[in-house]
Design a protein around this motif. Sequence first.
Motif, PDB file in Angstrom:
ATOM      1  N   SER A  42       0.854  -1.184   0.000  1.00 30.59           N
ATOM      2  CA  SER A  42       0.000   0.000   0.000  1.00 30.59           C
ATOM      3  C   SER A  42       0.892   1.238   0.000  1.00 30.59           C
ATOM      4  N   VAL A  43       0.296   2.393  -0.249  1.00 36.59           N
ATOM      5  CA  VAL A  43       1.053   3.650  -0.203  1.00 36.59           C
ATOM      6  C   VAL A  43       1.674   3.824   1.185  1.00 36.59           C
ATOM      7  N   LYS A  44       0.924   3.451   2.201  1.00 40.04           N
ATOM      8  CA  LYS A  44       1.421   3.550   3.579  1.00 40.04           C
ATOM      9  C   LYS A  44       2.645   2.645   3.776  1.00 40.04           C
ATOM     10  N   ASP A  45       2.566   1.413   3.251  1.00 43.66           N
ATOM     11  CA  ASP A  45       3.699   0.487   3.343  1.00 43.66           C
ATOM     12  C   ASP A  45       4.926   1.045   2.630  1.00 43.66           C
ATOM     13  N   GLN A  46       4.704   1.624   1.455  1.00 44.30           N
ATOM     14  CA  GLN A  46       5.809   2.192   0.678  1.00 44.30           C
ATOM     15  C   GLN A  46       6.472   3.343   1.435  1.00 44.30           C
ATOM     16  N   PHE A  47       5.642   4.171   2.055  1.00 41.20           N
ATOM     17  CA  PHE A  47       6.161   5.294   2.848  1.00 41.20           C
ATOM     18  C   PHE A  47       7.002   4.782   4.012  1.00 41.20           C
ATOM     19  N   ASN A  48       6.465   3.827   4.764  1.00 40.10           N
ATOM     20  CA  ASN A  48       7.182   3.293   5.922  1.00 40.10           C
ATOM     21  C   ASN A  48       8.504   2.649   5.509  1.00 40.10           C
ATOM     22  N   GLU A  49       8.479   1.955   4.388  1.00 41.16           N
ATOM     23  CA  GLU A  49       9.693   1.306   3.919  1.00 41.16           C
ATOM     24  C   GLU A  49      10.739   2.337   3.509  1.00 41.16           C
ATOM     25  N   TYR A  50      10.295   3.412   2.862  1.00 39.15           N
ATOM     26  CA  TYR A  50      11.221   4.468   2.468  1.00 39.15           C
ATOM     27  C   TYR A  50      11.847   5.129   3.696  1.00 39.15           C
ATOM     28  N   ILE A  51      11.053   5.350   4.731  1.00 38.11           N
ATOM     29  CA  ILE A  51      11.586   5.936   5.965  1.00 38.11           C
ATOM     30  C   ILE A  51      12.652   5.020   6.566  1.00 38.11           C
TER      31      ILE A  51
END
Length: 405
Positions: free
Chosen positions: A312-321
């Motif tokens: 999900s977009v949320k997963d992608q964000f967390n992974e990038y962080i």
Amino acid sequence: MSFSKRFSPTGRLGGASVYIHIPFCKQACFYCDFHFSTSLKKKDELIQSLIKELELRKDELKNQSIESIYFGGGTPSLLTINDLRLLIDAVYKNYNVIESPEITLEANPDDLSNKRIHELANIRINRLSIGIQSFFQDDLKSMNRAHSSEEAKNCLQEATRYFENITIDLIYGIPNMSLKKWNENLEIAFGFGVNHISSYALTVEPKTALHAFIKKGTYPPIDEDLALQHFNCLTVKTTAQGFVHYEISNFGKPNYFSKHNTSYWQGKPYVGIGPSAHSYHNNQRSWNVSNNSKYIQSIQNNTLPNTVETLSVKDQFNEYIMTGLRTIWGVSLRKVETNFGKDYLMHLKKNSEKFIEQGLLIIKNEVWQTEEYKGNSGHAEAFFITTTQKGKFLVDGIASELFLI
């Protein structure tokens, strides 16, 4: 030239990687929770299955150029030269490989005889990742490593004659290892002139022998304060030797950063071949079954034994962080706003404030020469959140508090 200009990644999205998992070891290290078997009975079947999986999945990266190939494990150095040739040839046959890819083989010192090193130097492998862990016999014995201190030194003596691109693994935070002893480990490593060091704190994973020993009281518990002392010593000593601390656990001299691992941190696509191997492409992550027999049977039936999830977009964000904070390149505020939107940017800024006040994070205004930020002038000014020296050791905990749950 500024630090960020010299060492920033290219940011190109055209490159990809192939990871090949070799699930065999001579014996089990007490701390390891990776998938492997100590029986080589199915080795030949598995090699043929790896070759077949490479063929079955060739279309996943058909528009990508393969920039790196990585043999991980397990213990890939248990394979014969012919095994390695067959697998490398299969990658070249089915994928678009660039002219000079980085091809890494993980190896244990006890497998690297002089003859073996000479043989490896004559095939396409151009980078060795050697699992030294410690140069002291008592440490190796306490971790149930298969090699001796003498083998560690002998293999490096010979390997550095034939391979310029060598990384070694060292473990810190071993209970009862004095700061003096850890410093000696580093000095021995520097003495061999290696250009890259990967160093990890000893961690206790569930269901490992180490976990059971600590629970029973037959092995000392992990001392976080000692691990921090070792980590601080590591960062100071490697910097003095000309290494760049470009990722929390990785230290490389200029031009010797791991291209393969850097591609993971940059979010480039990769295909993972073999039992338990993970893959990433088009915001989808997949992982193969962690069972050699089931893996072989499935591949022989032309079925990929994997589970796929779309991030999900949320997963992608967390992974990038998580990945961004672990590297010197940090987390780009511009990238967060562009890829995820203003709400995500505001969340990141708000939740970063306390860590900035505590001196664990810092916002830098840098000029980066990357494709991602190029303007007409070839540069662009941008803000990045990175960890401070104080924050590096705590990065995983900091990142988790910046996640969007």
